[in-house]
Design an enzyme around this catalytic site. Structure first.
Site, PDB file in Angstrom:
ATOM      1  N   ASP A 243      29.539   4.737 -21.471  1.00  0.00           N
ATOM      2  CA  ASP A 243      30.387   5.750 -21.305  1.00  0.00           C
ATOM      3  C   ASP A 243      29.441   7.007 -21.684  1.00  0.00           C
ATOM      4  O   ASP A 243      29.637   8.207 -20.915  1.00  0.00           O
ATOM      5  CB  ASP A 243      31.647   5.848 -22.179  1.00  0.00           C
ATOM      6  CG  ASP A 243      32.298   6.896 -21.967  1.00  0.00           C
ATOM      7  OD1 ASP A 243      32.401   7.700 -20.804  1.00  0.00           O
ATOM      8  OD2 ASP A 243      33.239   7.249 -22.863  1.00  0.00           O
TER       9      ASP A 243
ATOM     10  N   LYS B 132      30.225   8.887 -13.348  1.00  0.00           N
ATOM     11  CA  LYS B 132      29.635   7.641 -13.684  1.00  0.00           C
ATOM     12  C   LYS B 132      30.823   6.852 -14.531  1.00  0.00           C
ATOM     13  O   LYS B 132      32.027   7.307 -14.268  1.00  0.00           O
ATOM     14  CB  LYS B 132      29.067   8.068 -15.220  1.00  0.00           C
ATOM     15  CG  LYS B 132      29.664   8.977 -15.993  1.00  0.00           C
ATOM     16  CD  LYS B 132      29.403   9.030 -17.500  1.00  0.00           C
ATOM     17  CE  LYS B 132      30.308   9.641 -18.357  1.00  0.00           C
ATOM     18  NZ  LYS B 132      31.592   8.911 -18.666  1.00  0.00           N
TER      19      LYS B 132
ATOM     20  N   HIS C  20      25.370  10.508 -20.703  1.00  0.00           N
ATOM     21  CA  HIS C  20      25.075  11.916 -21.184  1.00  0.00           C
ATOM     22  C   HIS C  20      24.019  12.017 -22.282  1.00  0.00           C
ATOM     23  O   HIS C  20      23.225  12.912 -22.111  1.00  0.00           O
ATOM     24  CB  HIS C  20      26.283  12.208 -21.909  1.00  0.00           C
ATOM     25  CG  HIS C  20      27.417  12.293 -21.103  1.00  0.00           C
ATOM     26  ND1 HIS C  20      27.540  12.688 -19.790  1.00  0.00           N
ATOM     27  CD2 HIS C  20      28.936  12.071 -21.347  1.00  0.00           C
ATOM     28  CE1 HIS C  20      28.915  12.615 -19.462  1.00  0.00           C
ATOM     29  NE2 HIS C  20      29.727  12.163 -20.336  1.00  0.00           N
TER      30      HIS C  20
HETATM   31  C1  BG6 Z   1      33.167  11.869 -20.617  1.00  0.00           C
HETATM   32  C2  BG6 Z   1      33.478  10.580 -21.470  1.00  0.00           C
HETATM   33  O1  BG6 Z   1      32.240  11.719 -19.698  1.00  0.00           O
HETATM   34  O2  BG6 Z   1      32.959  12.941 -21.554  1.00  0.00           O
HETATM   35  C3  BG6 Z   1      34.454  10.599 -22.555  1.00  0.00           C
HETATM   36  O3  BG6 Z   1      33.885   9.560 -20.426  1.00  0.00           O
HETATM   37  C4  BG6 Z   1      34.285  11.862 -23.324  1.00  0.00           C
HETATM   38  O4  BG6 Z   1      34.772   9.734 -23.393  1.00  0.00           O
HETATM   39  C5  BG6 Z   1      33.684  13.112 -22.663  1.00  0.00           C
HETATM   40  O5  BG6 Z   1      35.106  12.204 -24.405  1.00  0.00           O
HETATM   41  C6  BG6 Z   1      33.078  14.204 -23.376  1.00  0.00           C
HETATM   42  O6  BG6 Z   1      33.144  15.340 -22.580  1.00  0.00           O
HETATM   43  P1  BG6 Z   1      33.257  16.765 -22.923  1.00  0.00           P
HETATM   44  O7  BG6 Z   1      32.744  17.849 -22.273  1.00  0.00           O
HETATM   45  O8  BG6 Z   1      34.575  16.641 -23.687  1.00  0.00           O
HETATM   46  O9  BG6 Z   1      32.250  16.886 -24.357  1.00  0.00           O
END
Ligand code: BG6
Length: 485
Positions: free
Chosen positions: A250, A163, A255
């Protein structure tokens, strides 16, 4: 009443039959970048150590850096594995590293890479599968797809993308058209690494492998849902990415909406890609157009002073919003979504708030923060229910108590995989259950585009806070669930 006890889980009595993986050539584009170094190489090395990769396996790495990187590439990968996956076993590294090669690409000229992939494919055998992994900046995605799409190499191909999948509906469609010029939908794997997390997959197990939850998993029994992913880290050197993407693109349209999909989808007929995608799409279709009045954008104080940030930047580093899913299951239930950088704590928490009992039969005040099921989606996944219970003693006094399940305690022998490890394996198995389809991407952009064309002005918030106070007031009633509240 049970509090704080974790039942010890028994492993499945029969191991799941695994079909051996086909030999693979994995081509990592953007191999000197942050994602490849922090996530992909550590994940691949760990899979190798666990003997989950095929024996006949080659890793062809490429980036647009000059050929001088050649000599330093292997030490760079070794250092990345060491830092992000722990001490590197020497013998395993020797075996793994002799399967790695590095080929620089310049502009759109991929001739040298094409030769290297063809050679590697020949070495691993005629039943070889080629997996292209695009760990490149969003601006480079389309040109890299075009370059790879014209490669004439033996073996069937798959392509993995990160993404954001475009930055709005129009660019997503254009990217999808380019992809479909060269690859069929079944060859395309769009990664949302949240879906690779054990804790996130466990949402499905909890809901659909038990008879307890599903009957109450609807608006008749649930009065709100909170999906809360605050992060303590700030932009941490990812200024260029943040300035061009912002937190909504993002985190929210990716997510957090995927988490919402897992919470809200109706029971799938089977646990496979078609059934899960079908049910998720039904949820995304049912989401009510976003009301801009119920969205708060924020920007942490000091963001504009970060090197490389425009001093008048209006990029949001925080988003909180209310969303409704207008279907028979969720009508009238607000879903509150919140995420941001430089916040008080890092969490990934889903809170399901249950309706109050229709009649109050116990004397005295009740704690109104009970009556919630809380899913902590950390790397140490925990689920708990905060309930009211009778305080032992001569009277009918109520107190707050907690039922708790920690997956690691329940299955101490299990070997959890990190999200990228699980997803890389799934791509090699050809299983797209935990990946995002073209239709999902386009539905989400259709939903988000109107807001993003006219975004709210970000409100300044102090570092280390929970974001702007306007966001704290968004959920009525019990407010945002805070840690251990
Ligand atoms: C990423 C984002 O996809 O996910 C980041 O680009 C974010 O900004 C991260 O910090 C969070 O993922 P995780 O697995 O570290 O919680």
């Amino acid at each position: 009443m049970h509090t704080g006890s974790a039942a010890r889980g028994r492993p499945p009595t029969e191991a799941v039959e695994e079909t051996p993986l086909a030999p693979h050539v994995l081509v990592v584009m953007g191999a000197t970048g942050d994602l490849a170094q922090r996530k992909l190489f550590p994940a691949l090395f760990h899979l190798w150590q666990l003997r989950l990769l095929p024996e006949r396996f080659r890793l062809v790495c490429s980036s647009r850096t000059g050929p001088e990187i050649g000599d330093t590439f292997l030490p760079m990968v070794h250092a990345a594995v060491d830092v992000y996956r722990g001490t590197v076993d020497d013998a395993a590294w020797q075996e793994f590293s002799r399967r790695i090669s590095f080929v620089p690409t310049s502009g759109d000229d991929g001739a040298a890479l094409e030769r290297a992939v063809a050679e590697a494919a020949k070495e691993v055998g005629s039943d070889c599968e080629i997996l292209y992994y695009l760990a490149v900046p969003p601006s480079a995605t389309e040109s890299v797809v075009r370059m790879l799409g014209t490669f004439d190499v033996p073996g069937s191909a798959k392509i993995v993308l990160e993404k954001p999948f475009g930055k709005d509906l129009e660019s997503a469609r254009s990217l999808n058209e380019t992809l479909h010029e060269f690859f069929e939908e079944r060859q395309i794997y769009r990664i949302d690494h949240f879906l690779g997390k054990e804790a996130v997959q466990n949402i499905l197990a909890l809901r659909f492998a038990n008879g307890i939850f599903q009957p109450v998993w609807n608006h008749q029994h649930i009065c709100y849902v909170q999906i809360d992913v605050p992060e303590q880290i700030d932009v941490q050197g990812r200024v260029e990415f943040m300035e061009s993407t912002g937190t909504f693109r993002d985190m929210i349209s990716t997510h957090l909406f995927q988490l919402l999909g897992f919470v809200a989808l109706a029971p799938p007929a089977r646990m496979d890609a078609d059934s899960l995608h079908h049910e998720t799409i039904k949820v995304f279709r049912a989401i009510r157009p976003i009301d801009p009045e119920r969205v708060v954008f924020g920007q942490y104080e000091g963001y504009r002073d970060e090197a490389g940030v425009d001093e008048a930047s209006n990029v949001e580093t925080f988003v909180a919003m209310e969303v409704y899913v207008d279907d028979w299951y969720w009508i009238g239930v607000p879903f509150y979504l919140r995420t941001g950088k430089a916040l008080a704590e890092s969490r990934r928490t889903i809170t399901i708030g249950f309706r109050e009992p229709p009649l109050k039969v116990f004397p005295g005040d009740v704690d109104d923060t009970c009556n919630e099921l809380v899913l902590e989606l950390t790397d140490d996944p925990t689920i708990f229910a905060d309930v009211r219970a009778k305080v032992p003693g001569p009277a009918f006094g109520l107190g707050r108590a907690r039922m708790r399940l920690a997956l690691v305690e329940a299955f101490p022998e299990a070997e959890p995989l990190e999200a990228y490890e699980r997803l890389l394996l799934d791509v090699m198995r050809g299983d797209s259950t935990l990946f995002i389809s073209t239709e999902q991407v386009e539905l989400l952009w259709r939903l988000c585009d109107p807001l993003l064309r006219n975004p709210p002005r970000p409100i300044r918030y102090p570092r280390g806070s929970w974001g702007p106070s306007e966001a704290s007031r968004l959920p009525s009633g019990r407010g945002w669930r805070l840690p251990d509240s």
